[in-house]
Scaffold this active site. Structure first.
Site: not given
Ligand code: TYM
Length: 329
Positions: A109, A192, A195
């Protein structure tokens, strides 16, 4: 169980749903589950205040529409529980600079944004995630593959704190389902679905008009072969479609391979498109119903924050005490 999702503009995408949210819905039945919309994480990149507020509501509405039940899980917004930022600071002071620098999501990023525009918040983003998880003494964290490194960091910091100050935190494990750990872009199945990285045609937004969704599925990139077989390396596009159909329909991939023997990619794409439309149509309606009833939404979030704070406050108080902070009288 604890997990979180960012309040992104527009809607969740299919990767978010299949990789994470779907598991959250299933796990609320069997586990003491905490799920949150991570607005503190969202501000690691610039946000328009009105849009952030709207996107946070939209995220909550989508989680409810996907099947989270506030009677069965604790659903809340991260900024409603101040302990996240407080434990985040403690964890920052336990994290090595080099250790944080090795986080691949930060590297990706910040490379995209340029060193001067990337914030210190983006740098310590994974450390705030550590605090999110440790506050609830979570055993397991249901996420997609891209979050694995952040869970590893959480384990390291929990062990470091416990080693230094005595047993305080549960050391969590990632809960990543092999089949749906990584859903790929429909136009470029080497990356993957996301967005930020996907082209609009390769990204399935759950709240898009179902006709657009069907069209995107039908123009998904496959290969020049004609056989419908799961082979993530040689046939990533077809394998991605099989994963999507298998998860949405509940049919094992092997059954699908048999069902499509001798049939062309067109037949597979038609069925994936149909399964998608069947899923997103009621999902869109339900999301709108929750958005139309902000009072219910607010009361769900108020109850969720209260339940979350009770747990988070206890962990934070114990942490402060272990570290030697003078108690406030
Ligand atoms: P975020 O908001 O980017 O994504 C939410 C969840 O979706 C999963 N994900 C995917 N899984 C499979 N294939 C894909 N192409 C794909 N794109 C996204 C992500 O792995 C995620 O589980 N850092 C985290 C948010 C967060 C969090 C936490 C998660 C903040 N605190 C504590 C767990 C525990 C995030 O940005 O997810």
């Amino acid at each position: 169980m604890l997990s979180g999702i960012q309040p992104t503009a527009g809607s969740f995408h299919l990767g978010n749903y299949l990789g994470a949210v779907r598991q959250w819905v299933a796990l609320q039945e069997s586990h003491d589950a905490f799920y949150m919309v991570v607005d503190l994480h969202a501000i690691t990149v610039p946000q328009d205040p009105a849009e952030l507020r709207a996107n946070t509501r939209l995220a909550v509405a989508q989680l409810l529409a996907a099947g989270l039940d506030p009677e069965r899980c604790t659903l809340f917004v991260q900024s409603h529980v101040p302990e996240h930022a407080q434990l985040g600071w403690v964890m920052n002071c336990l994290t090595g600079f080099g250790e944080a620098s090795r986080m691949t999501q930060f590297k990706d990023k910040s490379a995209k944004q340029g060193a001067d525009r990337a914030t210190v918040g983006l740098f310590t983003y994974p450390v705030l995630q550590v605090a999110d998880i440790l506050l609830y003494q979570a055993n397991q964290v249901p996420v997609g593959e891209d979050q694995r490194q952040h869970i590893e960091l959480t384990r390291d910091l929990a062990e470091r704190f416990n080693g230094r100050y005595g047993q305080t935190f549960t050391v969590p494990a990632p809960y990543i389902l092999k089949e749906t750990a990584k859903i790929f872009d429909l136009q470029d199945p080497a990356v993957k679905m996301s967005k930020s990285a996907s082209t609009p045609k390769g990204l399935i937004n759950l709240l898009d008009d179902p006709k657009i969704t069907a069209k995107k599925v039908k123009s998904a990139v496959t290969d020049t072969d004609t056989v419908i077989r799961f082979d993530a390396e040689k046939k990533p596009g077809v394998s991605n479609l099989l994963t999507i159909l298998s998860t949405l329909s509940g049919s094992p991939v092997e059954d699908l391979e048999r069902r499509y023997e001798g049939k062309g990619y067109g037949a597979l794409k038609t069925d994936v498109a149909e399964a998608m439309v069947e899923f997103v149509t009621p999902f869109r309606t339900r999301t709108q119903e929750y958005l139309d009833d902000p009072e219910t939404l607010d009361s769900i979030l108020a109850k969720g924050a209260e339940k979350a704070r009770a747990v988070a406050a206890e962990t934070l108080a114990q942490t402060y005490d272990r570290m030697g902070f003078l108690p406030a009288k």
